[in-house]
Write an enzyme that holds these catalytic residues in place. Sequence first.
Site, short mmCIF file in Angstrom:
data_model
loop_
_atom_site.label_atom_id
_atom_site.label_comp_id
_atom_site.label_asym_id
_atom_site.label_seq_id
_atom_site.Cartn_x
_atom_site.Cartn_y
_atom_site.Cartn_z
N PHE A 51 -52.64 -7.68 16.77
CA PHE A 51 -54.00 -7.23 16.51
C PHE A 51 -54.18 -5.84 17.10
O PHE A 51 -53.43 -5.45 17.99
CB PHE A 51 -54.99 -8.21 17.16
CG PHE A 51 -55.96 -8.82 16.17
CD1 PHE A 51 -55.50 -9.49 15.05
CD2 PHE A 51 -57.34 -8.75 16.38
CE1 PHE A 51 -56.40 -10.07 14.15
CE2 PHE A 51 -58.23 -9.33 15.49
CZ PHE A 51 -57.77 -9.98 14.38
N GLN A 110 -70.29 -2.44 18.31
CA GLN A 110 -69.03 -2.21 17.62
C GLN A 110 -69.18 -2.27 16.10
O GLN A 110 -69.74 -3.22 15.56
CB GLN A 110 -68.02 -3.28 18.04
CG GLN A 110 -66.67 -3.14 17.36
CD GLN A 110 -65.63 -4.06 17.97
OE1 GLN A 110 -65.65 -5.27 17.73
NE2 GLN A 110 -64.74 -3.52 18.77
N HIS A 144 -67.02 -2.84 13.02
CA HIS A 144 -65.70 -3.31 12.61
C HIS A 144 -65.25 -2.42 11.46
O HIS A 144 -66.04 -2.12 10.56
CB HIS A 144 -65.78 -4.77 12.17
CG HIS A 144 -64.45 -5.43 12.01
ND1 HIS A 144 -63.60 -5.14 10.98
CD2 HIS A 144 -63.82 -6.37 12.76
CE1 HIS A 144 -62.50 -5.86 11.11
NE2 HIS A 144 -62.60 -6.62 12.18
N LEU A 151 -67.26 -9.66 6.76
CA LEU A 151 -66.04 -9.27 7.46
C LEU A 151 -64.77 -9.48 6.66
O LEU A 151 -64.58 -10.50 6.00
CB LEU A 151 -65.94 -10.06 8.77
CG LEU A 151 -64.81 -9.62 9.71
CD1 LEU A 151 -65.09 -8.23 10.25
CD2 LEU A 151 -64.65 -10.60 10.85
N GLU A 167 -59.37 -8.40 10.77
CA GLU A 167 -58.35 -7.47 11.26
C GLU A 167 -56.97 -8.10 11.06
O GLU A 167 -55.96 -7.41 11.03
CB GLU A 167 -58.61 -7.21 12.74
CG GLU A 167 -57.78 -6.10 13.33
CD GLU A 167 -58.34 -5.63 14.67
OE1 GLU A 167 -59.56 -5.63 14.85
OE2 GLU A 167 -57.53 -5.27 15.53
N ARG A 210 -60.60 -0.57 17.31
CA ARG A 210 -61.56 -0.66 16.21
C ARG A 210 -62.40 0.60 16.06
O ARG A 210 -62.70 1.02 14.95
CB ARG A 210 -62.46 -1.87 16.42
CG ARG A 210 -61.71 -3.15 16.12
CD ARG A 210 -62.56 -4.38 16.33
NE ARG A 210 -61.84 -5.57 15.85
CZ ARG A 210 -62.26 -6.80 16.02
NH1 ARG A 210 -63.40 -7.04 16.64
NH2 ARG A 210 -61.56 -7.80 15.55
N HIS A 218 -70.56 -5.30 13.81
CA HIS A 218 -69.81 -6.52 14.03
C HIS A 218 -70.06 -7.20 15.36
O HIS A 218 -70.18 -8.42 15.44
CB HIS A 218 -68.31 -6.19 13.92
CG HIS A 218 -67.41 -7.37 14.03
ND1 HIS A 218 -67.55 -8.48 13.21
CD2 HIS A 218 -66.37 -7.65 14.84
CE1 HIS A 218 -66.62 -9.36 13.52
NE2 HIS A 218 -65.91 -8.90 14.52
N ARG A 232 -64.64 -3.46 22.21
CA ARG A 232 -64.02 -4.77 22.39
C ARG A 232 -62.74 -4.86 21.58
O ARG A 232 -62.69 -4.46 20.43
CB ARG A 232 -64.96 -5.88 21.94
CG ARG A 232 -64.32 -7.26 21.99
CD ARG A 232 -65.29 -8.36 21.63
NE ARG A 232 -65.62 -8.41 20.22
CZ ARG A 232 -64.90 -9.03 19.27
NH1 ARG A 232 -63.79 -9.64 19.59
NH2 ARG A 232 -65.30 -9.02 18.02
#
Lengths: 570, 254
Positions: free
Chosen positions: A121, A235, A237, A251, A254, A285, A350, A385
């Site tokens: 990730f 955040q 995304h 979404l 990821e 991100r 996100h 994050r």
Amino acid sequence: MNEYKELDSDILIIGSGGAGLRAAIEAGANGASVVVVSKSLLGKAHTVMAEGGIAASLGDVDSKDSWEVHFSDTIIEGVFLGNWRMAEILAKEAPERVYELERYGALFDRTPEGKIMQRAFGAHTYRRLCHVGDKTGLELIRTLEDRILHMNNISVMDETLITKIVSKDNKVIGAIGFEMKTGKFVVFNTKSVIIATGGLGRIYKITSNSWESTGDGIALAFKAGAKLVDMEMIQFHPTGMVWPPGVKGLLVTEGVRGEGGILLNSKGERFMLRYSPKKKELDARDVVARAIYNEIKNGNGTEHGGVYLDITHKGAAFIKKKLPAMYEQFKEFAGIDITKEKMEVAPTVHYFMGGILVDAETCKTNIEGLYAAGETAGGLHGANRLGGNSLADILVFGRRAGLYASEYIKNAKAGKMGVREIEAEIDNVKKYIDNKNKGVNPYEMTDKLRNAMEEYVGIIRNEKDLKTALDIVYKLKKESAKCKVSGDMKFNKGFIECIELNNMLLLAECMIKSALERKESRGAHTRSDYPEKSSDWEVNIICNNVNGDIILESAAIPEIPERLKKILKQ
Amino acid sequence: MLMEKNRIKIRIYRKDPEKDAKGYFQEFDVPVEEGMVVLDAVNYVTEHYDQTIAVRWNCKAARCGSCAAEINGMPKLMCKTRIDQLGGVVSIEPMHAFPLVKDLVTDVNENYETERAMPEFTPKEEKEPWIIDEMDVLRSQEFRKCIECFLCQDVCHVIRDHTTKYIGPRHVAKAASLDMHPADSLDRSKILTEEKGLGYCNVTKCCQEVCPEHIKITDNAIIPEKERAADGFYDPIMMLIGKIKKRKNGKNVE
């Protein structure tokens, strides 16, 4: 006199997502009587939307992984704004929480050796995310839900909305809310409240968040006198759906990039090679989101205003096994077969890094008996994050909140709410119902707020835009005082919208003021008028409630001890 | 090919059981654009015409299973049903298998009670961390895709038409997900048959037809649990191997 029923418990948990349920299990196991209330049905919380996995350094795939590396990744990607102790606790305890979840009955994807499978990730040094296809959150919620249902001292009141947390002499004594299914008020007499209501993505127009993510718990805490931290840190995304309009913002995990998906602009160029030659699509991100934003802004966007995300080279069998929800999502909503065609994606709101200020060790707030865990709480993730750290967060700190709240209640004395206070709150909530006079439509107000946040408090910010947004919020605050809906309180969505709008306006004000205050660019907070990171701003911005006014203060970030500094240097 | 100027008529079921003796349909005219789903249309109505309509939704992405309803008589998720692909007037009703709360919202809490009454995951004594083969994970994982929308309960004619104690497809699938968990030590097939009315299911497969997650509830949960209760052979692969072995021994009795 208003009608209401009273309910006694040791601990009231607001929110039935991962953090709330994990807290309930711990508190229940520790002997406390627990009531869990949630705005949605049990098992429907936004956690079910979590796709990619739980970050934990099991080292099942990359044996070099360790808590030290996980800690280091978390602090570095939070651009040194995150609380070091929270990051340390997260990194150390996440593996045990994953094994524990497995003992509760969760069934993770496996490695060829039969261990727990872990995927790559963004900005994680090693392959670290324990997962169940791209439906990890669903497995987590279902497992905890099952556990809760089989515990006798935990009761769940779903579809119940809390409108006030009541404290006396800086100590929690209860809460007031109403059941949506009956429209009846409930007074909760309790020694402790744990807030686990998740984030506030719905303040924006384009978001990956569920209907319920309106920041209710953060607003409740602030109104009760709790401090909020890092409110400017939200955040985006990098990859949300852009088409069709009904699912704009939904979404795209990821995990697609983690499993080998690449990003292309309309010219067919793999643009991440330009922005981040080393980490490419799997950079943090904020980096990938800004890159996509720039490509679209510079005219390299696709037909529906996004960029392409391509995983077709991995083949149909692999994609259907590893990304079944993505396959389904694009097929059903957009009529696109992602095993053969490219996806169109753009950034979407996100996750909220900021939130209620809590003690790293115990999750307690500055109000005695009031705890917060998960997305509702701030501090852990700093300015950005890492993917997978949220599911780890809700398990690790959900458990801790439940543990320390259940320790607290052993010596805490129950308080008693005054009848006058109860009556006043009920009247205050009921004012939104009016069958005689037509008031302002709350949905129109929410629409205006969402548009303003989207336009002026987005990925790239500046003073002029932020001030424009603040003016709009002030105006909406005035207008929304006149919000009214007809009917009664029973499952009246317009009525609930009035309450949520009130919460969202308060939080929007906190967010904008904090964003104006931070005159630098760091992590998710990018200012075009202050494009550089500045060491002067290695502070947390805290929102205090002073007689109802939002008063900002800067607090020095707790200094990282030498033993952990050594880890960061490696 | 945007169709923004197009409009569609929807009929929403209205009833508050505490106030209305009979339910009725209210018709609304809403604009349609490409890609729009039924929930978008209902939300348009609540936001523009009538805020008091009770409707339950959350993720709007077919992940949470909150917005189950009957659309033109078929049990479906409102968030996953494209309205731009339906012709004529679209009628939207609540699920009929559950007590009505108001309008499109039903009380599904009985399902949590049913789950509570089912023996929970009970692991075998094994050394940790567990070593589990990927092959053994797959069967149970199918049922773990369940989003608890309860459409399968809604469509089940045993539940709808009869007063039996059958717990319904969702809960058999849940039991199967635990029974087929490689680390679980219990066998719930006997409880399902003796206490939970599994025998009433006559495998018409309506439940798996309506499942938005495409879980083969009848084929992979209900039938194996029935067979397991009947003769202990619940594993289709083991059954096949068993049959081949029997043939080899020349003792094929079927």
